[in-house]
Design a protein around this motif. Structure first.
Motif, short mmCIF file in Angstrom:
data_model
loop_
_atom_site.label_atom_id
_atom_site.label_comp_id
_atom_site.label_asym_id
_atom_site.label_seq_id
_atom_site.Cartn_x
_atom_site.Cartn_y
_atom_site.Cartn_z
N PHE A 227 0.82 -1.21 0.00
CA PHE A 227 0.00 0.00 0.00
C PHE A 227 0.86 1.26 0.00
O PHE A 227 0.49 2.27 -0.62
CB PHE A 227 -0.92 0.00 1.21
CG PHE A 227 -2.08 -0.97 1.10
CD1 PHE A 227 -2.22 -1.78 0.00
CD2 PHE A 227 -3.02 -1.06 2.11
CE1 PHE A 227 -3.26 -2.69 -0.11
CE2 PHE A 227 -4.08 -1.96 2.00
CZ PHE A 227 -4.20 -2.77 0.89
N ILE A 228 2.00 1.24 0.68
CA ILE A 228 2.89 2.41 0.70
C ILE A 228 3.40 2.71 -0.71
O ILE A 228 3.46 3.87 -1.13
CB ILE A 228 4.06 2.17 1.68
CG1 ILE A 228 3.54 2.23 3.13
CG2 ILE A 228 5.16 3.22 1.47
CD1 ILE A 228 4.57 1.81 4.16
N VAL A 229 3.76 1.66 -1.44
CA VAL A 229 4.19 1.85 -2.83
C VAL A 229 3.03 2.42 -3.65
O VAL A 229 3.22 3.31 -4.48
CB VAL A 229 4.67 0.52 -3.44
CG1 VAL A 229 5.04 0.72 -4.92
CG2 VAL A 229 5.86 -0.03 -2.67
N ASN A 230 1.83 1.94 -3.39
CA ASN A 230 0.63 2.44 -4.08
C ASN A 230 0.46 3.93 -3.82
O ASN A 230 0.20 4.71 -4.74
CB ASN A 230 -0.59 1.65 -3.59
CG ASN A 230 -1.85 1.95 -4.39
OD1 ASN A 230 -2.31 3.08 -4.46
ND2 ASN A 230 -2.43 0.93 -4.99
N TYR A 231 0.59 4.34 -2.54
CA TYR A 231 0.47 5.77 -2.20
C TYR A 231 1.55 6.59 -2.91
O TYR A 231 1.30 7.70 -3.40
CB TYR A 231 0.63 5.98 -0.69
CG TYR A 231 -0.38 5.27 0.18
CD1 TYR A 231 -1.70 5.10 -0.23
CD2 TYR A 231 -0.01 4.78 1.43
CE1 TYR A 231 -2.61 4.45 0.57
CE2 TYR A 231 -0.93 4.13 2.24
CZ TYR A 231 -2.22 3.96 1.81
OH TYR A 231 -3.12 3.32 2.61
N THR A 232 2.76 6.05 -2.96
CA THR A 232 3.87 6.76 -3.60
C THR A 232 3.60 7.01 -5.08
O THR A 232 3.89 8.08 -5.61
CB THR A 232 5.19 5.96 -3.44
OG1 THR A 232 5.43 5.73 -2.05
CG2 THR A 232 6.36 6.73 -4.03
N LEU A 233 3.01 6.02 -5.74
CA LEU A 233 2.73 6.13 -7.17
C LEU A 233 1.53 7.01 -7.46
O LEU A 233 1.51 7.74 -8.45
CB LEU A 233 2.47 4.73 -7.76
CG LEU A 233 3.67 3.78 -7.89
CD1 LEU A 233 3.20 2.41 -8.33
CD2 LEU A 233 4.68 4.35 -8.88
N ASN A 234 0.50 6.94 -6.58
CA ASN A 234 -0.80 7.52 -6.92
C ASN A 234 -1.29 8.62 -5.99
O ASN A 234 -2.35 9.19 -6.22
CB ASN A 234 -1.86 6.42 -6.97
CG ASN A 234 -1.48 5.29 -7.91
OD1 ASN A 234 -1.36 5.49 -9.11
ND2 ASN A 234 -1.27 4.10 -7.37
N GLY A 235 -0.55 8.91 -4.91
CA GLY A 235 -1.02 9.92 -3.96
C GLY A 235 -1.89 9.30 -2.88
O GLY A 235 -2.13 8.09 -2.85
N LEU A 236 -2.37 10.16 -1.97
CA LEU A 236 -3.09 9.69 -0.78
C LEU A 236 -4.60 9.91 -0.86
O LEU A 236 -5.28 9.85 0.16
CB LEU A 236 -2.55 10.43 0.46
CG LEU A 236 -1.05 10.26 0.76
CD1 LEU A 236 -0.66 11.12 1.93
CD2 LEU A 236 -0.73 8.80 1.04
N ASP A 237 -5.14 10.14 -2.05
CA ASP A 237 -6.56 10.45 -2.17
C ASP A 237 -7.46 9.37 -1.59
O ASP A 237 -8.50 9.65 -1.01
CB ASP A 237 -6.93 10.67 -3.65
CG ASP A 237 -6.35 11.97 -4.19
OD1 ASP A 237 -5.96 12.81 -3.36
OD2 ASP A 237 -6.29 12.12 -5.41
N GLY A 238 -7.07 8.10 -1.74
CA GLY A 238 -7.93 7.00 -1.28
C GLY A 238 -7.49 6.38 0.03
O GLY A 238 -7.81 5.22 0.30
N ILE A 239 -6.77 7.14 0.84
CA ILE A 239 -6.21 6.54 2.06
C ILE A 239 -7.31 6.08 3.02
O ILE A 239 -7.13 5.11 3.75
CB ILE A 239 -5.26 7.54 2.76
CG1 ILE A 239 -4.44 6.79 3.82
CG2 ILE A 239 -6.02 8.72 3.36
CD1 ILE A 239 -3.29 7.61 4.37
N VAL A 240 -8.47 6.76 3.03
CA VAL A 240 -9.57 6.35 3.91
C VAL A 240 -10.05 4.95 3.56
O VAL A 240 -10.32 4.12 4.43
CB VAL A 240 -10.73 7.36 3.83
CG1 VAL A 240 -11.93 6.85 4.62
CG2 VAL A 240 -10.30 8.71 4.36
N ASP A 241 -10.13 4.66 2.25
CA ASP A 241 -10.55 3.32 1.82
C ASP A 241 -9.55 2.26 2.24
O ASP A 241 -9.92 1.16 2.66
CB ASP A 241 -10.74 3.29 0.30
CG ASP A 241 -11.94 4.09 -0.16
OD1 ASP A 241 -12.91 4.18 0.62
OD2 ASP A 241 -11.91 4.64 -1.27
N SER A 242 -8.27 2.58 2.14
CA SER A 242 -7.26 1.59 2.52
C SER A 242 -7.27 1.32 4.02
O SER A 242 -6.97 0.22 4.46
CB SER A 242 -5.87 2.06 2.08
OG SER A 242 -5.50 3.26 2.74
#
Length: 396
Positions: A71-86
């Protein structure tokens, strides 16, 4: 201290807050609810870290660390917009891990059974009330009150929890029958039928189970042909549309069929009989977009909550497996699937495989994994089932 008593009490508080928000729409209630959700996760995670023992507990911690890294790699690539869902996904894993470490009582206390019945009954009353006064499927609703699909997901988990707490099977049966009768969830109905058949796979040829199966099939056929319940009307309408479409088109051409044409075939005024066609269309668009991404997005996902931005309908995928693959990437998808399969292997010869497999199948046609209340209850029931089954095996 994370315990059954604490979990049941907090879930009931969650329910009352959700009901309050459902009918009042006060944002303050929503923020209180969110803060309590985070508090529950913190208590569960703290409990797990303080009490982790044995090989399986350390395996669970490694699993959490693995998915966190993805998930951290996902945030790095795409930003934190969906962090609530994660966070909701982390929540399910944390509750699962904490539940595996709680101490089971030899006898279920009466007050715990009452709490479980209250937990199950409140949403049922709300759904019935919504049918009467018209609040059902409000855009501003939270979790299990979003629509009937989310409610039936919760209802199946409640039946599961009642079985775990030794609530009368008559109450469980009446509850689930009422829940299906007042909703129109074909996916859930099909899922529970398949899961039940899987559970009975080794017994179906025994005389008493064979006769019971034949009886249930006959009753189902009679209801299918004659019942005026909306659920069975939808079954008849959907089968009629599928039959007509397949007689005029190849399966590969279904995604190109217009809704207007399908609606004419079905005779439906609300489009309920062509919902499967909508799913085929949206799945095709989402998968095509995903496969056209770079290798890093294919491996680690396009970002949480991004699917509505990559299809012409602007909607979620209505398929949790596709959501995991596209938003979490191949690595995240495989990590979740491995966890689900591991639990499946531990439950496949127990009665608890019926609700567990029902929900896994239901994931194919709905977006339920972002439903915090439902997915936390699902994780709790899964862990408790594995724990009870292990304890019973040791005792035997």
């Amino acid at each position: 201290m994370f315990s059954q008593k604490l979990f049941f009490s907090v879930m009931i508080i969650f329910l009352f807050l959700q009901v309050g928000y459902h009918y009042s729409q006060y944002d303050l209630i929503k923020y209180i609810l969110y803060s309590l959700e985070i508090t529950l996760l913190f208590i569960g995670f703290n409990f797990f870290l303080k009490n982790k023992v044995g090989k399986e507990a350390y395996g669970g911690l490694k699993y959490l660390m693995l998915i966190s890294s993805i998930f951290i790699v996902n945030y790095t690539l795409n930003g934190l917009d969906g962090i609530v869902d994660s966070i909701k996904i982390f929540g399910a894993i944390i509750i699962f891990l904490a539940t595996t470490l709680i101490k089971l009582k030899p006898n279920i206390l009466k007050r715990d059974k009452i709490k479980v019945i209250i937990m199950s009954g409140i949403p049922l009353l709300v759904v019935i009330m919504d049918k009467i006064i018209g609040f059902q499927e409000s855009d501003k609703s939270l979790s299990i009150f979003v629509n009937s699909n989310n409610y039936i997901f919760f209802a199946i988990c409640c039946c599961w929890l009642m079985l775990l707490c030794n609530v009368s099977k008559k109450i469980v049966l009446v509850y689930i029958l009422i829940s299906f009768a007042i909703t129109s969830t074909l996916g859930a109905l099909l899922s529970i039928c398949i899961a039940t058949l899987f559970y009975l796979r080794k017994r179906v040829f025994k005389l008493k189970y064979f006769l019971l199966s034949v009886l249930l099939i006959l009753v189902g056929m009679i209801l299918f042909d004659n019942s005026d319940l909306y659920l069975f009307q939808r079954v008849r309408g959907t089968m009629n549309v599928v039959s007509n479409l397949l007689s005029n088109y190849k399966f590969s051409q279904l995604s190109e069929v217009g809704f207007g044409e399908a609606m004419k075939i079905s005779g439906s005024s609300d489009g309920s009989d062509v919902s499967f066609l909508f799913r085929i269309k949206i799945w095709t668009e989402i998968l095509a977009h995903f496969l056209n991404q770079g290798i890093e997005n294919i491996l680690f996902g396009i970002g949480f909550g991004q699917i509505p931005n990559v299809n012409s309908f602007g909607l979620v995928a209505h398929n949790d497996y596709l959501t995991w693959l596209v938003e979490f990437g191949l690595f995240g998808f495989l990590t979740i699937i491995v966890g689900l399969i591991t639990c499946f292997k531990k439950l496949k010869n127990t009665v608890y495989i019926i609700p567990y497999l029902t929900i896994l199948i239901y994931f194919f046609s709905e977006n339920l994994f972002y439903n915090f209340f439902g997915i936390v209850l699902f994780a709790y029931c899964t862990a408790l089932s594995i724990k009870k089954n292990r304890n019973e095996s040791i005792t035997n």
